[in-house]
Design a protein around this motif. Structure first.
Motif, PDB file in Angstrom:
ATOM      1  N   ASN A  58       0.847  -1.182   0.000  1.00 22.52           N
ATOM      2  CA  ASN A  58       0.000   0.000   0.000  1.00 22.52           C
ATOM      3  C   ASN A  58       0.890   1.242   0.000  1.00 22.52           C
ATOM      4  OD1 ASN A  58      -2.084   1.766   0.170  1.00 22.52           O
ATOM      5  ND2 ASN A  58      -2.651   1.276   2.276  1.00 22.52           N
ATOM      6  N   ASP A  59       0.958   1.923  -1.119  1.00 22.06           N
ATOM      7  CA  ASP A  59       1.774   3.126  -1.249  1.00 22.06           C
ATOM      8  C   ASP A  59       0.921   4.321  -0.857  1.00 22.06           C
ATOM      9  OD1 ASP A  59       3.496   5.141  -1.872  1.00 22.06           O
ATOM     10  OD2 ASP A  59       3.748   4.593  -3.971  1.00 22.06           O
ATOM     11  N   THR A  60       1.178   4.879   0.322  1.00 22.40           N
ATOM     12  CA  THR A  60       0.351   5.964   0.836  1.00 22.40           C
ATOM     13  C   THR A  60       0.494   7.236   0.008  1.00 22.40           C
ATOM     14  OG1 THR A  60       2.087   6.573   2.403  1.00 22.40           O
ATOM     15  CG2 THR A  60       0.386   5.077   3.185  1.00 22.40           C
ATOM     16  N   ASN A  71      -2.297   7.702  -2.553  1.00 25.18           N
ATOM     17  CA  ASN A  71      -3.594   8.190  -2.082  1.00 25.18           C
ATOM     18  C   ASN A  71      -3.681   9.710  -2.200  1.00 25.18           C
ATOM     19  OD1 ASN A  71      -4.563   5.664  -1.476  1.00 25.18           O
ATOM     20  ND2 ASN A  71      -3.864   5.733   0.632  1.00 25.18           N
ATOM     21  N   THR A  72      -2.610  10.399  -1.891  1.00 17.94           N
ATOM     22  CA  THR A  72      -2.598  11.855  -1.993  1.00 17.94           C
ATOM     23  C   THR A  72      -2.753  12.282  -3.441  1.00 17.94           C
ATOM     24  OG1 THR A  72      -1.067  11.860  -0.117  1.00 17.94           O
ATOM     25  CG2 THR A  72      -1.341  13.914  -1.291  1.00 17.94           C
ATOM     26  N   GLU A  77      -8.829   7.937   4.792  1.00 16.33           N
ATOM     27  CA  GLU A  77      -7.719   6.987   4.733  1.00 16.33           C
ATOM     28  C   GLU A  77      -6.381   7.690   4.961  1.00 16.33           C
ATOM     29  OE1 GLU A  77      -5.878   3.670   1.679  1.00 16.33           O
ATOM     30  OE2 GLU A  77      -7.963   4.304   1.450  1.00 16.33           O
ATOM     31  N   ILE A  78      -6.216   8.867   4.373  1.00 15.55           N
ATOM     32  CA  ILE A  78      -4.969   9.626   4.549  1.00 15.55           C
ATOM     33  C   ILE A  78      -4.800  10.017   6.015  1.00 15.55           C
ATOM     34  CG2 ILE A  78      -3.840  11.821   4.011  1.00 15.55           C
ATOM     35  CD1 ILE A  78      -5.041  11.492   1.139  1.00 15.55           C
ATOM     36  N   GLU A 119      -3.835   6.940   8.028  1.00 13.91           N
ATOM     37  CA  GLU A 119      -2.430   6.593   7.805  1.00 13.91           C
ATOM     38  C   GLU A 119      -1.511   7.537   8.568  1.00 13.91           C
ATOM     39  OE1 GLU A 119      -2.312   6.814   3.586  1.00 13.91           O
ATOM     40  OE2 GLU A 119      -3.114   4.792   3.318  1.00 13.91           O
ATOM     41  N   ARG A 176       1.134   6.514  11.485  1.00 12.80           N
ATOM     42  CA  ARG A 176       2.540   6.887  11.433  1.00 12.80           C
ATOM     43  C   ARG A 176       2.963   7.549  12.748  1.00 12.80           C
ATOM     44  NH1 ARG A 176       1.909   9.555   6.971  1.00 12.80           N
ATOM     45  NH2 ARG A 176       1.689   7.902   5.486  1.00 12.80           N
ATOM     46  N   ILE A 179       3.188   2.445  11.297  1.00 14.02           N
ATOM     47  CA  ILE A 179       3.674   2.339   9.914  1.00 14.02           C
ATOM     48  C   ILE A 179       5.138   2.710   9.901  1.00 14.02           C
ATOM     49  CG2 ILE A 179       3.516   3.270   7.575  1.00 14.02           C
ATOM     50  CD1 ILE A 179       0.565   3.583   7.926  1.00 14.02           C
TER      51      ILE A 179
END
Length: 73
Positions: A9-11, A14-15, A60-61, A64, A68, A73
């Motif tokens: 999952n590459d956060t 999402n951005t 979701e952002i 995450e 963090r 994460i």
């Protein structure tokens, strides 16, 4: 035969997806000024789905970011 599983999952994606979805929604709002009938209805429906997607991506952002901060994460 190779079996492909889900990737990591590459956060950052999402951005970018959020920004792209917002730009598309704004462009569609401009297009609505020139649309009528079925086309106008289709644009409105699609923008409703975009708004749901925007809300989900923002949530979701934020989740995450909290993960963090908490060291998950």
């Amino acid at each position: 035969m190779t079996i492909h599983g889900p990737g990591p999952n590459d956060t950052a994606k999402n951005t970018e997806r959020l920004k792209k979805t917002i730009r598309n929604k704004e462009a569609a709002e401009i297009a609505m000024e020139f649309a009528d009938g079925e086309e106008l209805a289709a644009i409105k429906k699609k923008n409703e789905r975009r708004e749901e997607s925007i809300d989900g991506l923002r949530a979701e952002i934020l989740a995450e970011a909290k993960s963090r901060i908490n060291g998950y994460i």
